[in-house]
Design a protein around this motif. Structure first.
Motif, PDB file in Angstrom:
ATOM      1  N   SER A  95       0.728  -1.120   0.111  1.00 32.39           N
ATOM      2  CA  SER A  95      -0.264   0.063   0.254  1.00 32.39           C
ATOM      3  C   SER A  95       0.327   1.067  -0.080  1.00 32.39           C
ATOM      4  N   TYR A  96       1.666   1.346   0.648  1.00 33.77           N
ATOM      5  CA  TYR A  96       3.337   2.452   0.680  1.00 33.77           C
ATOM      6  C   TYR A  96       3.997   2.297  -0.168  1.00 33.77           C
ATOM      7  N   TYR A  97       3.678   1.324  -1.090  1.00 30.30           N
ATOM      8  CA  TYR A  97       4.344   1.436  -2.598  1.00 30.30           C
ATOM      9  C   TYR A  97       3.614   2.299  -3.745  1.00 30.30           C
ATOM     10  N   GLU A  98       2.581   1.946  -3.372  1.00 28.12           N
ATOM     11  CA  GLU A  98       1.296   2.242  -4.392  1.00 28.12           C
ATOM     12  C   GLU A  98       1.504   3.651  -4.292  1.00 28.12           C
ATOM     13  N   ALA A  99       1.286   4.036  -2.879  1.00 24.55           N
ATOM     14  CA  ALA A  99       1.060   5.337  -2.410  1.00 24.55           C
ATOM     15  C   ALA A  99       2.488   6.065  -3.091  1.00 24.55           C
ATOM     16  N   TYR A 100       3.569   5.688  -2.307  1.00 19.41           N
ATOM     17  CA  TYR A 100       4.621   6.331  -2.960  1.00 19.41           C
ATOM     18  C   TYR A 100       5.104   6.865  -4.691  1.00 19.41           C
ATOM     19  N   LEU A 101       3.998   5.561  -5.471  1.00 17.40           N
ATOM     20  CA  LEU A 101       4.281   5.938  -6.877  1.00 17.40           C
ATOM     21  C   LEU A 101       3.474   6.766  -7.082  1.00 17.40           C
ATOM     22  N   ARG A 102       2.041   6.767  -7.152  1.00 16.90           N
ATOM     23  CA  ARG A 102       0.518   7.897  -7.479  1.00 16.90           C
ATOM     24  C   ARG A 102       2.013   9.151  -6.767  1.00 16.90           C
ATOM     25  N   ASN A 103       3.162   9.252  -6.010  1.00 16.51           N
ATOM     26  CA  ASN A 103       3.534  10.818  -5.225  1.00 16.51           C
ATOM     27  C   ASN A 103       4.468  10.963  -5.459  1.00 16.51           C
ATOM     28  N   ALA A 104       5.406   9.875  -5.896  1.00 19.15           N
ATOM     29  CA  ALA A 104       7.067  10.005  -6.126  1.00 19.15           C
ATOM     30  C   ALA A 104       7.563  11.344  -6.926  1.00 19.15           C
ATOM     31  N   ALA A 163      12.833   4.064   8.028  1.00 20.24           N
ATOM     32  CA  ALA A 163      13.214   4.195   7.360  1.00 20.24           C
ATOM     33  C   ALA A 163      14.066   3.022   6.183  1.00 20.24           C
ATOM     34  N   MET A 164      14.589   2.416   6.345  1.00 22.68           N
ATOM     35  CA  MET A 164      14.734   1.374   5.666  1.00 22.68           C
ATOM     36  C   MET A 164      13.401   0.999   3.911  1.00 22.68           C
ATOM     37  N   ALA A 168      14.431   2.984   0.468  1.00 25.89           N
ATOM     38  CA  ALA A 168      14.059   2.009  -0.470  1.00 25.89           C
ATOM     39  C   ALA A 168      13.601   2.656  -1.864  1.00 25.89           C
ATOM     40  N   LEU A 169      12.428   3.268  -1.294  1.00 27.77           N
ATOM     41  CA  LEU A 169      11.586   3.542  -2.370  1.00 27.77           C
ATOM     42  C   LEU A 169      11.988   5.011  -3.037  1.00 27.77           C
ATOM     43  N   TYR A 170      12.334   5.400  -1.959  1.00 26.55           N
ATOM     44  CA  TYR A 170      13.354   7.258  -2.707  1.00 26.55           C
ATOM     45  C   TYR A 170      14.049   6.408  -4.111  1.00 26.55           C
ATOM     46  N   LEU A 171      15.149   5.818  -3.294  1.00 26.39           N
ATOM     47  CA  LEU A 171      15.972   5.384  -4.118  1.00 26.39           C
ATOM     48  C   LEU A 171      15.291   4.725  -6.218  1.00 26.39           C
ATOM     49  N   GLN A 175      14.780   8.256  -7.460  1.00 20.01           N
ATOM     50  CA  GLN A 175      15.943   7.740  -8.469  1.00 20.01           C
ATOM     51  C   GLN A 175      16.159   6.381  -9.962  1.00 20.01           C
ATOM     52  N   GLY A 176      15.572   6.788  -9.600  1.00 20.54           N
ATOM     53  CA  GLY A 176      14.988   5.413 -11.033  1.00 20.54           C
ATOM     54  C   GLY A 176      15.938   4.015 -10.594  1.00 20.54           C
ATOM     55  N   ASP A 177      16.118   3.720  -9.314  1.00 21.66           N
ATOM     56  CA  ASP A 177      17.423   2.823  -8.586  1.00 21.66           C
ATOM     57  C   ASP A 177      16.667   1.535  -9.116  1.00 21.66           C
ATOM     58  N   GLY A 178      16.705   0.749 -10.192  1.00 25.99           N
ATOM     59  CA  GLY A 178      16.011  -0.840 -10.153  1.00 25.99           C
ATOM     60  C   GLY A 178      14.862  -0.752 -10.967  1.00 25.99           C
TER      61      GLY A 178
END
Length: 202
Positions: A95-104, A163-164, A168-171, A175-178
């Protein structure tokens, strides 16, 4: 303050149009280069109209950031009663990944602004504290059920895991890492589940 004024239905629509336009401008130009004139042109309203609803560029940015953090830390995304702690961890991470993706794109701007603006840095801390507090509460509950080691500091564990995941989601998303999303999320899940000592339910 201007944004606290009682609004008509038309006023609400105009305010929302300004917020949407401001978000687009911030994402395209960044906070420092964005100007009120850019926002009003994008929203197709008169320059002075902006100040009917917001006192400054910072005020509309604050509104956008507050909505974004609320979206990203919204409770109630956990599985229904009966789900195992491991399942809850997986659901929360996705859920957090999806929210971060919407708001990256906007998250990248907010993280930048937070480095030099104490108000936005404090907003970031406040919303993170709310999310971490919920996680710490869950860990304490699992400790009470004998699922997590009693000696683990629940609050510090919640901070470390948040924090982890955040970094990880920020990078990855800023940053487009992965590129292998499922493997990435599975790994985050496994790290969190094993760090807490939770057993998978088969």
């Amino acid at each position: 303050m201007a944004e606290e004024a009682t609004l008509t239905e038309r006023g609400v629509r105009t305010r929302e149009r300004l917020i949407q336009a401001a978000r687009e401008i911030f994402e395209e130009m960044g906070f420092l280069d964005a100007r009120v004139g850019h926002i009003t042109r994008r929203a197709k309203v008169a320059y002075g109209t902006f100040y009917t609803y917001f006192d400054s560029k910072e005020a509309v940015f604050r509104e956008i950031a507050d909505r974004l953090f609320t979206d990203m830390t919204e409770p109630g995304r956990l599985p229904l009663r009966g789900a195992s702690p491991a399942e809850r961890v997986r659901r929360a991470n996705r859920s957090y990944y999806e929210a971060y993706l919407r708001n990256a794109r906007m998250m990248a701007i907010i993280e930048q602004v937070a480095t030099f603006n104490e108000e936005f840095r404090e907003m970031r801390r406040r919303h993170r504290a709310t999310s971490v507090g919920r996680s710490a509460h869950a860990i304490r509950r699992w400790q009470g059920e004998g699922l997590v080691a009693a000696g683990l500091d629940a609050e510090m564990a919640a901070h470390a895991l948040a924090a982890m995941v955040d970094h990880a989601l920020y990078l990855r998303l800023v940053q487009g890492d992965g590129d292998d999303t499922e493997r990435f999320l599975d790994t985050l899940d496994a790290l969190a589940i094993r760090a807490l000592g939770l057993e998978e339910r088969t």
